[in-house]
Scaffold this active site. Structure first.
Site, PDB file in Angstrom:
ATOM      1  N   GLU A  27       0.829  -1.222   0.000  1.00  0.00           N
ATOM      2  CA  GLU A  27       0.000   0.000   0.000  1.00  0.00           C
ATOM      3  C   GLU A  27       0.857   1.264   0.000  1.00  0.00           C
ATOM      4  OE1 GLU A  27      -3.201  -0.090   2.883  1.00  0.00           O
ATOM      5  OE2 GLU A  27      -3.372   2.094   2.857  1.00  0.00           O
ATOM      6  N   ASP A  78       4.440 -14.049  12.230  1.00  0.00           N
ATOM      7  CA  ASP A  78       3.063 -14.471  12.006  1.00  0.00           C
ATOM      8  C   ASP A  78       2.127 -13.289  12.265  1.00  0.00           C
ATOM      9  OD1 ASP A  78       0.558 -15.569  12.045  1.00  0.00           O
ATOM     10  OD2 ASP A  78       1.064 -17.241  13.375  1.00  0.00           O
TER      11      ASP A  78
HETATM   12  C1  MEV Z   1      -5.957   2.945   5.030  1.00  0.00           C
HETATM   13  O1  MEV Z   1      -5.193   1.807   4.714  1.00  0.00           O
HETATM   14  C2  MEV Z   1      -5.973   3.180   6.531  1.00  0.00           C
HETATM   15  C3  MEV Z   1      -6.879   4.309   7.004  1.00  0.00           C
HETATM   16  O2  MEV Z   1      -8.203   4.101   6.517  1.00  0.00           O
HETATM   17  C4  MEV Z   1      -6.844   4.293   8.506  1.00  0.00           C
HETATM   18  C5  MEV Z   1      -7.836   5.241   9.140  1.00  0.00           C
HETATM   19  O3  MEV Z   1      -8.876   5.551   8.530  1.00  0.00           O
HETATM   20  O4  MEV Z   1      -7.566   5.635  10.298  1.00  0.00           O
HETATM   21  C6  MEV Z   1      -6.424   5.639   6.443  1.00  0.00           C
END
Ligand code: MEV
Length: 422
Positions: A84, A277
């Site tokens: 990501e 893990d």
């Molecule tokens: C995205 O991978 C994670 C978020 O949605 C976390 C959040 O909303 O606090 C940005």
């Protein structure tokens, strides 16, 4: 595809290349697809083949490092493996913002795990409970025969607890409480549970069914905290917005799930990079978060001077010895980069990373939002996969963002135009 069967007898016994050929035949893979799957990178084929079953390849995932981490006065670079975009940048940025106030303070408890042994077919739960409790020292002694290493470290099985249940069926559940020291502990706890099971049957007259560790490791906790100065956070209004965002997570599991997902973005990435893990940590985190109703794992408050205080409490069953962490060459290297001495230091670092990641996400959401950064990275990815060179990249990304059309066809038409005009 018709007439093909996914039943492939003896697949597991074949050499890797032949296994890959069988899969290729079933799935109509081209020669170039087969050769893409053929590389094992730095992982020796025999190591991969020994780790899981029916191996045909390895799956690469980008490995980066988060910077700026100061935890209990020690500097860390944090290896993170994740698909990501923005996670590593956000984590590094949060760690940087924590430095003027001393970085992260963290602590991890002893490595106490619970193994569960379920006993069925009992006439009297009360009698069985007494018999088990009377045999506590023998049970603990028997369990400790399963690990000389733990014994030498002064760790190992410590005690037992017994829980009777009438509903939905009569059963006695024995908890074996084990200090697993620097191991993650699943193997040793499971072996201990299996080893004492026949003795428990003998003394209770019952029948043992489940013998397995619990992933709800609430006696193996990691804590971290940090203070973020209000001017660095973006001012008083953003601090207030952050508290309101946190308040929604407190009252609403729909938000709490996403809030906690942000925490796990950071923690999982380190666990993947170090071959730990991560499913165990995920299970423990969410089970712990659901005590008394699903809640955020971090907490936020405004200090009297307006700065933001943030902390995390999370179960953290991670090891620095045993398992894949030491057999996979790259995992040994990422551990060297991380430079943690033992499981408790590792757990403290993971809690700090989770805290940083969560703060970064909640801050961005409470200020400019996260999509602008995401869209830029998304546009870069599209530009790269459409063949943009380094010198073309910025123009392609800018034009896609400006036209709000971030797609391969848009990237290709921008590239065509650029190349025609050059
Ligand atoms: C995205 O991978 C994670 C978020 O949605 C976390 C959040 O909303 O606090 C940005």
């Amino acid at each position: 595809m018709e007439g093909r069967s996914s039943v492939i007898p003896g697949l597991h016994k074949l050499p890797i290349a032949d296994r890959l050929r069988s899969v290729a035949k079933f799935s109509d893979l081209t020669e170039s697809e087969i050769s893409s799957l053929g590389g094992f990178g730095s992982m020796p084929e025999n190591v991969a083949d020994g780790m899981i079953e029916n191996v045909i390849s390895v799956m690469e995932i980008p490995l980066g490092v988060a910077t700026n981490f100061l935890i209990n006065g020690k500097e860390y670079l944090i290896p993170m493996a994740i698909e990501e975009a923005s996670v590593i940048a956000a984590c590094s940025n949060a760690a940087k913002m924590s430095r003027p106030t001393g970085g992260f303070t963290a602590y991890a408890s002893e490595s106490i795990m619970v193994g569960q042994i379920q006993i069925l077919g009992l006439d009297s739960l009360d009698d069985a409970r007494i018999r088990v409790l009377q045999a506590e020292s023998k049970i603990v002694e028997m369990a400790n025969t399963k690990s000389r290493t733990l014994k030498e470290k002064g760790a190992g099985a410590r005690t037992i607890e017994v829980y009777p249940f009438d509903i939905p069926e009569k059963m006695l559940v024995v908890h074996l409480i084990v200090d697993v020291s620097d191991a993650m502990g699943a193997n040793i706890v499971n072996s201990m549970c299996e080893h004492v099971a026949p003795f428990l049957e003998e003394i209770t007259g019952g029948r043992v069914n489940l013998r397995i560790l619990s992933n709800l490791t609430d006696r193996r906790m990691a804590y971290a905290s940090a203070v973020f100065r209000k001017d660095l956070v973006g001012g008083e209004e953003i601090v207030e917005n952050i508290i309101s965002s946190y308040n929604l997570a407190l009252i609403d599991p729909y938000r709490a799930a996403t809030h906690n997902k942000g925490i796990m973005n950071g923690i999982d990435a380190v666990l993947v990079a170090t071959m730990n893990d991560w499913r165990a940590i995920e299970a423990g985190a969410h089970a712990f978060a659901s005590f008394g109703g699903y809640k955020p794992l971090t907490s936020y408050s405004k200090l009297p001077n307006g700065d933001l205080s943030v902390s995390i409490a999370i179960p953290m069953a991670v090891g620095t010895v045993g398992g894949s962490t030491n057999t996979v060459p790259k995992a040994r290297i990422t551990r060297k980069i991380l430079n943690v001495m033992d499981a408790r230091e590792f757990a403290s670092v993971l809690a700090s990373v989770g805290l940083a990641q969560n703060f970064a996400a909640v801050r961005a959401l409470s200020a400019e939002g996260i999509q602008s950064g995401h869209m830029k990275l998304h546009a870069r990815n599209i530009a790269i996969s459409s063949g943009a060179t380094a010198s073309e990249m910025e123009r392609v990304v800018d034009e896609m963002l400006r036209s709000r059309d971030i797609s391969p066809s848009s990237a290709r038409s921008i590239l065509d135009r650029l190349r025609k005009n050059s």
